[in-house]
Design a protein around this motif. Structure first.
Motif, mmCIF file in Angstrom:
data_model
loop_
_atom_site.group_PDB
_atom_site.id
_atom_site.type_symbol
_atom_site.label_atom_id
_atom_site.label_comp_id
_atom_site.label_asym_id
_atom_site.label_seq_id
_atom_site.Cartn_x
_atom_site.Cartn_y
_atom_site.Cartn_z
ATOM 1 N N ASN A 1 -2.667 -3.297 -8.557
ATOM 2 C CA ASN A 1 -3.755 -3.834 -7.714
ATOM 3 C C ASN A 1 -3.319 -4.162 -6.299
ATOM 4 O O ASN A 1 -3.673 -5.195 -5.739
ATOM 5 C CB ASN A 1 -4.364 -5.088 -8.369
ATOM 6 C CG ASN A 1 -4.889 -4.809 -9.760
ATOM 7 O OD1 ASN A 1 -5.497 -3.765 -9.994
ATOM 8 N ND2 ASN A 1 -4.633 -5.716 -10.676
ATOM 9 N N ILE A 2 -2.537 -3.267 -5.716
ATOM 10 C CA ILE A 2 -2.118 -3.438 -4.331
ATOM 11 C C ILE A 2 -2.710 -2.302 -3.507
ATOM 12 O O ILE A 2 -2.479 -1.136 -3.795
ATOM 13 C CB ILE A 2 -0.586 -3.458 -4.205
ATOM 14 C CG1 ILE A 2 -0.027 -4.690 -4.931
ATOM 15 C CG2 ILE A 2 -0.159 -3.469 -2.743
ATOM 16 C CD1 ILE A 2 1.473 -4.785 -4.901
ATOM 17 N N ASN A 3 -3.478 -2.636 -2.506
ATOM 18 C CA ASN A 3 -4.182 -1.621 -1.728
ATOM 19 C C ASN A 3 -3.852 -1.657 -0.239
ATOM 20 O O ASN A 3 -4.446 -0.940 0.548
ATOM 21 C CB ASN A 3 -5.700 -1.794 -1.902
ATOM 22 C CG ASN A 3 -6.127 -1.608 -3.347
ATOM 23 O OD1 ASN A 3 -5.812 -0.603 -3.960
ATOM 24 N ND2 ASN A 3 -6.826 -2.601 -3.889
ATOM 25 N N TYR A 4 -2.921 -2.513 0.124
ATOM 26 C CA TYR A 4 -2.586 -2.689 1.543
ATOM 27 C C TYR A 4 -1.347 -1.873 1.879
ATOM 28 O O TYR A 4 -0.240 -2.246 1.534
ATOM 29 C CB TYR A 4 -2.335 -4.174 1.832
ATOM 30 C CG TYR A 4 -2.079 -4.486 3.288
ATOM 31 C CD1 TYR A 4 -3.135 -4.667 4.170
ATOM 32 C CD2 TYR A 4 -0.777 -4.604 3.774
ATOM 33 C CE1 TYR A 4 -2.897 -4.960 5.508
ATOM 34 C CE2 TYR A 4 -0.534 -4.889 5.101
ATOM 35 C CZ TYR A 4 -1.601 -5.079 5.963
ATOM 36 O OH TYR A 4 -1.354 -5.364 7.285
ATOM 37 N N TYR A 5 -1.569 -0.725 2.529
ATOM 38 C CA TYR A 5 -0.456 0.152 2.827
ATOM 39 C C TYR A 5 -0.346 0.466 4.318
ATOM 40 O O TYR A 5 0.229 1.471 4.701
ATOM 41 C CB TYR A 5 -0.596 1.470 2.059
ATOM 42 C CG TYR A 5 -0.680 1.302 0.568
ATOM 43 C CD1 TYR A 5 0.399 0.801 -0.168
ATOM 44 C CD2 TYR A 5 -1.835 1.652 -0.114
ATOM 45 C CE1 TYR A 5 0.324 0.658 -1.541
ATOM 46 C CE2 TYR A 5 -1.914 1.513 -1.494
ATOM 47 C CZ TYR A 5 -0.836 1.013 -2.200
ATOM 48 O OH TYR A 5 -0.916 0.872 -3.549
ATOM 49 N N SER A 6 -0.913 -0.355 5.141
ATOM 50 C CA SER A 6 -0.967 -0.075 6.570
ATOM 51 C C SER A 6 0.424 0.107 7.171
ATOM 52 O O SER A 6 1.312 -0.732 6.975
ATOM 53 C CB SER A 6 -1.686 -1.224 7.295
ATOM 54 O OG SER A 6 -1.696 -0.999 8.682
ATOM 55 N N ASP A 7 0.620 1.228 7.880
ATOM 56 C CA ASP A 7 1.854 1.517 8.623
ATOM 57 C C ASP A 7 3.077 1.743 7.742
ATOM 58 O O ASP A 7 4.195 1.794 8.238
ATOM 59 C CB ASP A 7 2.172 0.391 9.630
ATOM 60 C CG ASP A 7 1.049 0.193 10.636
ATOM 61 O OD1 ASP A 7 0.422 1.195 11.017
ATOM 62 O OD2 ASP A 7 0.804 -0.945 11.027
ATOM 63 N N LEU A 8 2.890 1.887 6.452
ATOM 64 C CA LEU A 8 4.014 2.113 5.550
ATOM 65 C C LEU A 8 4.454 3.576 5.625
ATOM 66 O O LEU A 8 3.622 4.481 5.652
ATOM 67 C CB LEU A 8 3.603 1.766 4.120
ATOM 68 C CG LEU A 8 4.685 1.736 3.033
ATOM 69 C CD1 LEU A 8 5.788 0.759 3.384
ATOM 70 C CD2 LEU A 8 4.050 1.357 1.694
ATOM 71 N N GLU A 9 5.763 3.795 5.678
ATOM 72 C CA GLU A 9 6.269 5.157 5.798
ATOM 73 C C GLU A 9 7.609 5.271 5.069
ATOM 74 O O GLU A 9 8.432 4.361 5.113
ATOM 75 C CB GLU A 9 6.427 5.532 7.269
ATOM 76 C CG GLU A 9 6.625 7.005 7.512
ATOM 77 C CD GLU A 9 6.414 7.405 8.970
ATOM 78 O OE1 GLU A 9 6.732 8.558 9.289
ATOM 79 O OE2 GLU A 9 5.947 6.564 9.768
ATOM 80 N N PHE A 10 7.825 6.425 4.402
ATOM 81 C CA PHE A 10 8.996 6.638 3.564
ATOM 82 C C PHE A 10 9.865 7.793 4.065
ATOM 83 O O PHE A 10 9.348 8.795 4.570
ATOM 84 C CB PHE A 10 8.572 6.992 2.133
ATOM 85 C CG PHE A 10 8.107 5.839 1.302
ATOM 86 C CD1 PHE A 10 8.886 5.358 0.258
ATOM 87 C CD2 PHE A 10 6.883 5.232 1.532
ATOM 88 C CE1 PHE A 10 8.465 4.305 -0.533
ATOM 89 C CE2 PHE A 10 6.443 4.178 0.742
ATOM 90 C CZ PHE A 10 7.239 3.715 -0.292
ATOM 91 N N PHE A 11 11.172 7.640 3.873
ATOM 92 C CA PHE A 11 12.129 8.742 3.928
ATOM 93 C C PHE A 11 12.636 8.927 2.506
ATOM 94 O O PHE A 11 13.197 8.000 1.913
ATOM 95 C CB PHE A 11 13.305 8.425 4.858
ATOM 96 C CG PHE A 11 14.377 9.492 4.886
ATOM 97 C CD1 PHE A 11 14.398 10.440 5.900
ATOM 98 C CD2 PHE A 11 15.359 9.563 3.897
ATOM 99 C CE1 PHE A 11 15.383 11.437 5.932
ATOM 100 C CE2 PHE A 11 16.340 10.547 3.914
ATOM 101 C CZ PHE A 11 16.350 11.489 4.936
#
Length: 218
Positions: free
Chosen positions: A151-161
């Motif tokens: 139940n986590i929907n806040y992904y603003s500006d998240l980025e992965f390598f």
């Protein structure tokens, strides 16, 4: 480099930034059977205004060898100790908050970098703390559904390598690809590349990693 045996809730070493106030936290989480000095070797190539913290695992499995939770290498269906892993996620999440307060760091953004077991944890910790953590480096790991925060929907500006060895016999490459599907569904940005290596980083992987850090650094 400093080793704090008692200060704060997790043993760790640090590299203080050369300049600036309220610097950005760059947290390192080592893999199974390693220690806090492993990923810390990257620090020579990471921009000097990061405040680098590399933490030591909770469970001793040999001389200078630690883990974050138990692994059953003979049972891929019960590969990780779920209870221990979830407890570790909570402890590291608290440590991030604790470190920001102790070292007077920025609350946002936070960078997190993990290898293998540390990479598996990095996924869950980042998604649990996506209000703070904005850059995630997952090296030879995967997204584990059993420890994934719900139940986590806040992904603003998240980025992965995300990187993985084509010949990894410890964590199959198809496990990593399942996590990529999730990131695509959530429209989370990521860089993904496979390398001619096993369960390790080769020279090209490391070169791409440092390049990505410098490009995304702000």
């Amino acid at each position: 480099m400093y080793l704090f045996k008692k200060k704060l809730s997790i043993k760790h070493i640090i590299r203080k930034p050369v300049y600036g106030n309220e610097n950005t936290l760059f947290l390192m989480i080592h893999g199974y059977g390693s220690n806090e000095k492993d990923l810390f070797s990257f620090q020579k190539d990471i921009p000097e205004d990061f405040f680098i913290i590399s933490i030591q695992g909770f469970y001793s499995i040999g001389t200078n060898k630690y883990s974050w939770y138990d692994i059953d290498f003979d049972n891929k269906n019960k590969f990780i100790n779920i209870i221990q892993a979830k407890e570790t996620i909570e402890k590291i999440s608290y440590f991030i908050h604790e470190s920001i307060e102790e070292y007077k760091l920025r609350k946002n953004p936070v960078w997190i970098c993990g290898f293998s077991q540390g990479a598996i944890l990095s996924y869950a910790i980042a998604l649990k703390n996506s209000d703070k953590i904005k850059r995630v480096i997952s090296l030879s790991g995967y997204l584990e559904n059993n420890i994934f925060p719900k139940n986590i929907n806040y992904y603003s500006d998240l980025e992965f390598f995300i990187s993985h060895g084509k010949y990894d016999s410890i964590i199959p490459i198809n496990w990593t690809k399942k996590g990529l599907k999730f990131l695509k569904e959530k429209q989370i940005l990521f860089f993904y590349k496979e390398y001619d290596s096993g369960h390790t980083l080769n020279h090209l992987n490391y070169k791409d990693l440092i390049k990505w850090i410098k490009e995304k650094h702000f």
